[in-house]
Design a protein around this motif. Structure first.
Motif, PDB file in Angstrom:
ATOM      1  N   LEU A  96     -20.045  -6.131   8.335  1.00 54.09           N
ATOM      2  CA  LEU A  96     -20.678  -4.820   8.156  1.00 54.09           C
ATOM      3  C   LEU A  96     -20.150  -4.123   6.903  1.00 54.09           C
ATOM      4  CD1 LEU A  96     -20.594  -3.529  11.858  1.00 54.09           C
ATOM      5  CD2 LEU A  96     -22.617  -4.246  10.571  1.00 54.09           C
ATOM      6  N   LEU A  97     -18.858  -4.254   6.672  1.00 51.23           N
ATOM      7  CA  LEU A  97     -18.250  -3.632   5.502  1.00 51.23           C
ATOM      8  C   LEU A  97     -18.772  -4.258   4.213  1.00 51.23           C
ATOM      9  CD1 LEU A  97     -16.310  -1.608   4.326  1.00 51.23           C
ATOM     10  CD2 LEU A  97     -14.430  -3.181   4.828  1.00 51.23           C
ATOM     11  N   ARG A  98     -18.869  -5.588   4.202  1.00 49.86           N
ATOM     12  CA  ARG A  98     -19.415  -6.271   3.030  1.00 49.86           C
ATOM     13  C   ARG A  98     -20.848  -5.820   2.757  1.00 49.86           C
ATOM     14  NH1 ARG A  98     -18.758 -11.103   0.306  1.00 49.86           N
ATOM     15  NH2 ARG A  98     -16.970 -11.647   1.592  1.00 49.86           N
ATOM     16  N   ASP A  99     -21.647  -5.738   3.819  1.00 48.24           N
ATOM     17  CA  ASP A  99     -23.036  -5.302   3.662  1.00 48.24           C
ATOM     18  C   ASP A  99     -23.104  -3.885   3.111  1.00 48.24           C
ATOM     19  OD1 ASP A  99     -23.892  -7.723   4.626  1.00 48.24           O
ATOM     20  OD2 ASP A  99     -24.329  -6.999   6.651  1.00 48.24           O
ATOM     21  N   LEU A 100     -22.179  -3.021   3.565  1.00 48.38           N
ATOM     22  CA  LEU A 100     -22.152  -1.638   3.088  1.00 48.38           C
ATOM     23  C   LEU A 100     -21.785  -1.578   1.605  1.00 48.38           C
ATOM     24  CD1 LEU A 100     -22.345   1.382   3.688  1.00 48.38           C
ATOM     25  CD2 LEU A 100     -19.968   1.323   4.434  1.00 48.38           C
ATOM     26  N   LEU A 101     -20.820  -2.386   1.195  1.00 54.33           N
ATOM     27  CA  LEU A 101     -20.437  -2.432  -0.218  1.00 54.33           C
ATOM     28  C   LEU A 101     -21.603  -2.891  -1.090  1.00 54.33           C
ATOM     29  CD1 LEU A 101     -16.877  -4.026   0.065  1.00 54.33           C
ATOM     30  CD2 LEU A 101     -17.408  -1.673  -0.549  1.00 54.33           C
ATOM     31  N   LEU A 102     -22.304  -3.911  -0.623  1.00 53.90           N
ATOM     32  CA  LEU A 102     -23.448  -4.410  -1.384  1.00 53.90           C
ATOM     33  C   LEU A 102     -24.554  -3.364  -1.447  1.00 53.90           C
ATOM     34  CD1 LEU A 102     -23.585  -8.072  -0.009  1.00 53.90           C
ATOM     35  CD2 LEU A 102     -22.848  -7.346  -2.285  1.00 53.90           C
ATOM     36  N   LYS A 103     -24.769  -2.669  -0.325  1.00 53.37           N
ATOM     37  CA  LYS A 103     -25.801  -1.643  -0.275  1.00 53.37           C
ATOM     38  C   LYS A 103     -25.485  -0.503  -1.237  1.00 53.37           C
ATOM     39  CE  LYS A 103     -28.188   1.424   3.001  1.00 53.37           C
ATOM     40  NZ  LYS A 103     -28.251   1.869   4.426  1.00 53.37           N
ATOM     41  N   LYS A 104     -24.179  -0.202  -1.388  1.00 56.78           N
ATOM     42  CA  LYS A 104     -23.751   0.877  -2.282  1.00 56.78           C
ATOM     43  C   LYS A 104     -23.621   0.415  -3.738  1.00 56.78           C
ATOM     44  CE  LYS A 104     -23.118   4.024   0.968  1.00 56.78           C
ATOM     45  NZ  LYS A 104     -23.888   5.298   1.018  1.00 56.78           N
ATOM     46  N   ASN A 105     -23.929  -0.871  -3.973  1.00 61.31           N
ATOM     47  CA  ASN A 105     -23.842  -1.449  -5.326  1.00 61.31           C
ATOM     48  C   ASN A 105     -22.440  -1.335  -5.919  1.00 61.31           C
ATOM     49  OD1 ASN A 105     -26.595  -2.236  -5.551  1.00 61.31           O
ATOM     50  ND2 ASN A 105     -27.148  -0.089  -5.928  1.00 61.31           N
ATOM     51  N   LEU A 106     -21.429  -1.559  -5.061  1.00 66.78           N
ATOM     52  CA  LEU A 106     -20.049  -1.531  -5.514  1.00 66.78           C
ATOM     53  C   LEU A 106     -19.585  -2.952  -5.842  1.00 66.78           C
ATOM     54  CD1 LEU A 106     -18.537   0.994  -2.943  1.00 66.78           C
ATOM     55  CD2 LEU A 106     -19.242   1.434  -5.296  1.00 66.78           C
ATOM     56  N   SER A 107     -18.911  -3.091  -6.965  1.00 74.26           N
ATOM     57  CA  SER A 107     -18.406  -4.391  -7.391  1.00 74.26           C
ATOM     58  C   SER A 107     -17.052  -4.645  -6.737  1.00 74.26           C
ATOM     59  CB  SER A 107     -18.286  -4.430  -8.913  1.00 74.26           C
ATOM     60  OG  SER A 107     -17.780  -5.680  -9.337  1.00 74.26           O
ATOM     61  N   PHE A 108     -16.865  -5.837  -6.130  1.00 71.55           N
ATOM     62  CA  PHE A 108     -15.632  -6.102  -5.390  1.00 71.55           C
ATOM     63  C   PHE A 108     -15.294  -7.585  -5.410  1.00 71.55           C
ATOM     64  CE2 PHE A 108     -19.170  -6.436  -2.417  1.00 71.55           C
ATOM     65  CZ  PHE A 108     -18.907  -7.630  -1.776  1.00 71.55           C
ATOM     66  N   LEU A 109     -14.051  -7.876  -5.052  1.00 75.37           N
ATOM     67  CA  LEU A 109     -13.583  -9.234  -4.812  1.00 75.37           C
ATOM     68  C   LEU A 109     -13.134  -9.316  -3.364  1.00 75.37           C
ATOM     69  CD1 LEU A 109     -11.391  -9.847  -8.014  1.00 75.37           C
ATOM     70  CD2 LEU A 109     -13.696 -10.720  -7.578  1.00 75.37           C
ATOM     71  N   ASP A 110     -13.554 -10.372  -2.648  1.00 75.81           N
ATOM     72  CA  ASP A 110     -13.146 -10.512  -1.252  1.00 75.81           C
ATOM     73  C   ASP A 110     -11.915 -11.409  -1.143  1.00 75.81           C
ATOM     74  OD1 ASP A 110     -13.985 -13.162  -1.470  1.00 75.81           O
ATOM     75  OD2 ASP A 110     -15.933 -12.775  -0.540  1.00 75.81           O
ATOM     76  N   GLU A 111     -11.453 -11.636   0.084  1.00 78.02           N
ATOM     77  CA  GLU A 111     -10.225 -12.395   0.309  1.00 78.02           C
ATOM     78  C   GLU A 111     -10.314 -13.810  -0.256  1.00 78.02           C
ATOM     79  OE1 GLU A 111      -7.759 -11.246   4.176  1.00 78.02           O
ATOM     80  OE2 GLU A 111      -9.877 -11.587   4.646  1.00 78.02           O
ATOM     81  N   ASP A 112     -11.442 -14.481  -0.044  1.00 80.87           N
ATOM     82  CA  ASP A 112     -11.591 -15.854  -0.530  1.00 80.87           C
ATOM     83  C   ASP A 112     -11.505 -15.918  -2.052  1.00 80.87           C
ATOM     84  OD1 ASP A 112     -11.883 -16.799   2.050  1.00 80.87           O
ATOM     85  OD2 ASP A 112     -14.074 -16.640   2.028  1.00 80.87           O
ATOM     86  N   GLN A 113     -12.146 -14.965  -2.705  1.00 83.00           N
ATOM     87  CA  GLN A 113     -12.106 -14.939  -4.168  1.00 83.00           C
ATOM     88  C   GLN A 113     -10.687 -14.658  -4.673  1.00 83.00           C
ATOM     89  OE1 GLN A 113     -15.236 -11.938  -4.316  1.00 83.00           O
ATOM     90  NE2 GLN A 113     -16.506 -13.319  -5.550  1.00 83.00           N
ATOM     91  N   LEU A 114      -9.972 -13.759  -3.966  1.00 83.95           N
ATOM     92  CA  LEU A 114      -8.607 -13.424  -4.370  1.00 83.95           C
ATOM     93  C   LEU A 114      -7.654 -14.597  -4.135  1.00 83.95           C
ATOM     94  CD1 LEU A 114      -8.511  -9.792  -2.964  1.00 83.95           C
ATOM     95  CD2 LEU A 114      -8.405 -10.438  -5.379  1.00 83.95           C
ATOM     96  N   ARG A 115      -7.833 -15.319  -3.030  1.00 87.51           N
ATOM     97  CA  ARG A 115      -6.979 -16.486  -2.770  1.00 87.51           C
ATOM     98  C   ARG A 115      -7.245 -17.585  -3.793  1.00 87.51           C
ATOM     99  NH1 ARG A 115      -7.954 -15.414   3.047  1.00 87.51           N
ATOM    100  NH2 ARG A 115      -6.067 -14.412   3.842  1.00 87.51           N
ATOM    101  N   ALA A 116      -8.500 -17.699  -4.227  1.00 84.19           N
ATOM    102  CA  ALA A 116      -8.836 -18.687  -5.253  1.00 84.19           C
ATOM    103  C   ALA A 116      -8.125 -18.374  -6.568  1.00 84.19           C
ATOM    104  CB  ALA A 116     -10.346 -18.731  -5.474  1.00 84.19           C
ATOM    105  N   LYS A 117      -7.753 -17.110  -6.750  1.00 87.43           N
ATOM    106  CA  LYS A 117      -7.026 -16.695  -7.952  1.00 87.43           C
ATOM    107  C   LYS A 117      -5.515 -16.857  -7.781  1.00 87.43           C
ATOM    108  CE  LYS A 117     -10.415 -13.255  -9.554  1.00 87.43           C
ATOM    109  NZ  LYS A 117     -10.536 -13.740 -10.957  1.00 87.43           N
ATOM    110  N   GLY A 118      -5.087 -17.338  -6.598  1.00 84.67           N
ATOM    111  CA  GLY A 118      -3.674 -17.609  -6.386  1.00 84.67           C
ATOM    112  C   GLY A 118      -2.914 -16.577  -5.601  1.00 84.67           C
ATOM    113  N   TYR A 119      -3.594 -15.528  -5.095  1.00 83.61           N
ATOM    114  CA  TYR A 119      -2.908 -14.507  -4.314  1.00 83.61           C
ATOM    115  C   TYR A 119      -2.719 -14.983  -2.877  1.00 83.61           C
ATOM    116  CZ  TYR A 119      -3.968 -11.380  -8.207  1.00 83.61           C
ATOM    117  OH  TYR A 119      -4.036 -10.807  -9.443  1.00 83.61           O
TER     118      TYR A 119
END
Length: 271
Positions: A168-191
């Motif tokens: 639901l939170l992801r859908d809300l961010l997309l609906k608000k046109n907010l640019s973000f990185l999620d956990e999977d993307q951040l872990r792919a960066k080594g975090y």
């Protein structure tokens, strides 16, 4: 939804004298009709868990375990179909699923040459049909399905709710046109430890600059806020230097008179 601290404390005080049953939840809803069922259940669960942590040790002394086991044997000896284990848990004010674990461990210790492993116990609690004694399997099953706060069934529900809130939170961010990185993307960066979402462009909410979002499918009382700060949020300090100011702002939560209910949380603040 936001509760005042006084409203929260009134609900918490009301829970001191009620057992952790569905009947108690219905009475709680009648007492506080303006609060949602999800909010009351979340407060109910957290307050009961605090109680269990305070009293856990006394239920795990060798004397207590042997007393519970003998009472269980006497009870099922008279009537194996009666909810002996569930009634015992309610009588001594202990979570039914945790009582089932105590009795199951004691039973296996008396029937196995080696102490049962934690994985074996957990597997039997998830699927009581694996328990070699049919009467005990039924007793454990009754405890699992009637426990509102502990056990494998509750764990599955909590996991599902947590995942639903993230979606639901992801859908809300997309609906608000907010640019973000999620956990999977951040872990792919080594975090290693990461928030659920980091906003690539911060936003302002209620006078606070929000850089990151952590969704928790539970009631946000002061105790849980402090626990998450020390167990999780402070670890973001070194990993994400640009959000240090936001974490510092979290410290003001302890003196806040507003308490958050079960909703997706933006940083430590709700939208």
């Amino acid at each position: 939804m936001i509760l005042t601290k006084a409203q929260y404390e009134e609900i918490a005080q009301c829970l001191v004298s009620v057992p952790p049953t569905r009947q108690s939840l219905r009475k709680l809803k009648q007492r506080f009709p303006s609060q949602s069922q999800a909010t009351l259940l979340s407060i109910f669960s957290q307050e009961y868990q605090k109680h269990i942590k305070r009293t856990h040790a006394k239920h795990h002394t060798p004397e207590a375990i042997e007393s519970y086991y003998q009472r269980y044997l006497n009870g099922v000896g008279k009537n194996g179909a009666a909810p002996v284990l569930l009634e015992l848990a309610n009588e001594v004010d202990y979570a039914p699923s945790l009582m089932a674990r105590i009795i199951l461990e004691r039973f296996l210790q008396g029937h196995e040459q080696t102490p049962p492993s934690k994985s074996v116990i957990n597997s039997m609690l998830r699927d009581p049909s694996q328990i070699p004694d049919g009467v005990l399997a039924n007793q454990v099953y009754q405890c699992i399905v009637n426990d509102c706060c502990y056990g494998p069934l509750v764990d599955c529900i909590k996991h599902a709710i947590g995942y639903e809130h993230e979606v639901l939170l992801r859908d809300l961010l997309l609906k608000k046109n907010l640019s973000f990185l999620d956990e999977d993307q951040l872990r792919a960066k080594g975090y290693d430890k990461t928030p659920d979402f980091i906003l690539q462009v911060p936003v302002a909410v209620e006078g606070h600059i929000i850089h990151w979002i952590e969704s928790k499918a539970s009631f946000g009382d002061e105790c849980s806020h402090h626990a998450y700060l020390h167990g999780q949020f402070w670890s973001y300090w070194n990993s994400f230097p640009h959000i240090r100011r936001q974490i510092c702002n979290c410290n003001t939560l302890g003196s806040s008179h507003r308490v958050r209910t079960q909703q997706p949380v933006w940083g430590p603040h709700s939208l």
